[in-house]
Every structure is written in C-alpha cells, then in structure tokens.
Design a protein around this motif. Structure first.
Motif, short mmCIF file in Angstrom:
data_model
loop_
_atom_site.label_atom_id
_atom_site.label_comp_id
_atom_site.label_asym_id
_atom_site.label_seq_id
_atom_site.Cartn_x
_atom_site.Cartn_y
_atom_site.Cartn_z
N UNK A 1 0.83 -1.28 0.00
CA UNK A 1 0.15 0.34 0.02
C UNK A 1 0.62 1.17 0.03
N UNK A 2 0.49 2.74 -0.91
CA UNK A 2 1.21 3.74 -0.79
C UNK A 2 0.62 4.61 0.77
N UNK A 3 2.08 4.68 1.40
CA UNK A 3 1.63 5.09 2.44
C UNK A 3 2.43 6.46 2.59
N UNK A 4 2.23 8.18 3.04
CA UNK A 4 3.00 8.87 3.25
C UNK A 4 3.70 9.06 1.67
N UNK A 5 2.73 8.52 0.50
CA UNK A 5 3.13 8.78 -1.08
C UNK A 5 4.55 7.45 -1.27
N UNK A 6 5.04 6.98 -0.53
CA UNK A 6 5.67 5.90 -1.04
C UNK A 6 5.52 4.21 -0.39
N UNK A 7 6.46 3.49 -0.93
CA UNK A 7 6.49 2.40 0.45
C UNK A 7 6.43 2.64 1.54
N UNK A 8 5.67 1.64 2.72
CA UNK A 8 5.86 1.63 3.66
C UNK A 8 7.45 0.99 4.31
N UNK A 9 8.10 1.43 5.59
CA UNK A 9 8.92 1.12 5.27
C UNK A 9 9.89 -0.84 5.36
N UNK A 10 8.88 -1.31 6.05
CA UNK A 10 9.32 -2.35 5.65
C UNK A 10 9.46 -3.80 4.50
N UNK A 11 9.14 -2.56 3.98
CA UNK A 11 9.95 -2.27 2.12
C UNK A 11 11.31 -2.60 2.17
N UNK B 1 -2.83 8.77 -3.57
CA UNK B 1 -1.93 8.92 -4.40
C UNK B 1 -1.20 8.09 -5.52
N UNK B 2 0.24 8.47 -5.77
CA UNK B 2 0.10 7.29 -6.81
C UNK B 2 1.78 7.30 -6.37
N UNK B 3 2.65 6.29 -7.23
CA UNK B 3 3.50 5.94 -6.93
C UNK B 3 5.26 7.05 -6.86
N UNK B 4 4.54 7.76 -7.48
CA UNK B 4 5.93 8.35 -7.73
C UNK B 4 6.78 8.32 -8.15
N UNK B 5 7.55 8.36 -7.18
CA UNK B 5 9.45 7.89 -7.36
C UNK B 5 9.81 7.56 -6.55
N UNK C 1 11.37 -0.81 -10.89
CA UNK C 1 10.65 0.42 -12.02
C UNK C 1 9.43 0.01 -11.32
N UNK C 2 8.74 1.23 -11.97
CA UNK C 2 7.61 1.53 -11.01
C UNK C 2 6.75 0.86 -12.25
N UNK C 3 5.81 0.34 -11.85
CA UNK C 3 4.65 -0.68 -12.46
C UNK C 3 2.85 0.31 -12.33
N UNK C 4 2.21 -0.15 -12.16
CA UNK C 4 1.22 -0.64 -11.48
C UNK C 4 -0.16 0.14 -10.32
N UNK C 5 -0.22 1.36 -10.20
CA UNK C 5 -0.98 1.53 -9.26
C UNK C 5 -2.33 0.93 -9.01
#
Length: 157
Positions: A84-94, A117-121, A136-140
C-alpha cells in the motif's frame, strides 16, 4: 516453482487481493511480507502523529523487523513487489525486505494499492536500498483492476 515471485505487504487485505490475482495471472510464486509485530488499527492511524506507522514513516532509518524467513531468491529473475502507499511511498517494511535479501541482477516491478496518491518516485526511493537490482514503477491499483489487466501487465513486464 516459477522464475517469477510476487512478494507483497498488506496491512488491510487490499494489496493481498491484488497480489493473489497477479500471482495467479502470471503463474508466479507468492510470498507475504509479514512484520514481526503485526500492525493494529491504532498503529495504522495516519491522522495520529504518534501512531506506529506515522513514527516509522517519519524516520528514514526505520526498519520494522520481518516475521519468518525470506524465500530463496536465487530462483527468481523477476519479482513483483506490492504494497500500500503510505505517505506517498512504500512502507518502511519494504526497505527491510529489500535490505534482507540479495536482489542483485533481479528485475523488481513495483505495484501498489492506494486510495489517492500515486507511485511517484518510489522506484528511486527503493533503488537506494537495493542497488544491485533494477527497480521499476509498475501499476497503481485502486480496486478497479481485474485479473485480465494484471495478467497482460505481468506478461509485458
């Protein structure tokens, strides 16, 4: 065993459903990234600056511990990594997951679930903790994707 792995973290089940559909569509193995200490509803309260998720996401060095062992990554060429997107990015556990394994030479395609929100950077954010892989970013996914859409994306990736 497939040479494709779908690894995912899901706090509420939304990402789990997408990951299961993607694994089936891509004929891939499936691995759930689990925290050593499961998140509670209170931990996930993004409106509370003192909630566990808020504290983790505000600390760039936070690395929540994983439960269990990683799969043997040597068998996989492509890894679809969902969260899931958390705060515009990946959760810390990733980041914990990526730092725990050897992803050298692997292609990692990100997919995420989000209500807005999107995948952004995110690919660049994660590349720094996993320099040996090609991320690489993929799908939202916002709940409207079906298995056929996921399958066609997986085949192109």
């Amino acid at each position: 065993m497939s040479n494709i792995l779908v690894a995912y973290f899901s706090a509420s089940g939304v990402t789990a459903r997408a990951a299961n559909a993607l694994a089936e569509a891509a004929d891939a193995d499936l691995y759930e990234i689990l925290p050593a200490v499961p998140y509670t509803d209170a931990d996930l309260d993004w409106t509370n600056k003192k909630s566990r998720s808020s504290v983790e996401m505000n600390d760039p060095t936070a690395r929540p511990a994983l439960a269990g062992e990683l799969p043997d990554l040597t068998w996989y060429d492509t890894i679809f990594l969902g969260f899931p997107i958390w705060w515009y990015t990946a959760p810390s556990i990733i980041k914990t997951f990526l730092e725990a394994g050897d992803f050298s030479g692997k292609k990692i395609a990100l997919f995420a679930t989000s209500g807005g929100s999107g995948l952004g950077h995110t690919d660049r954010d994660l590349q720094s903790v996993c320099p040996g892989a090609v991320i690489q970013n993929g799908k939202l996914l916002n709940g409207s994707q079906d298995v056929e859409s996921l399958a066609s994306w997986a085949k192109r990736t």
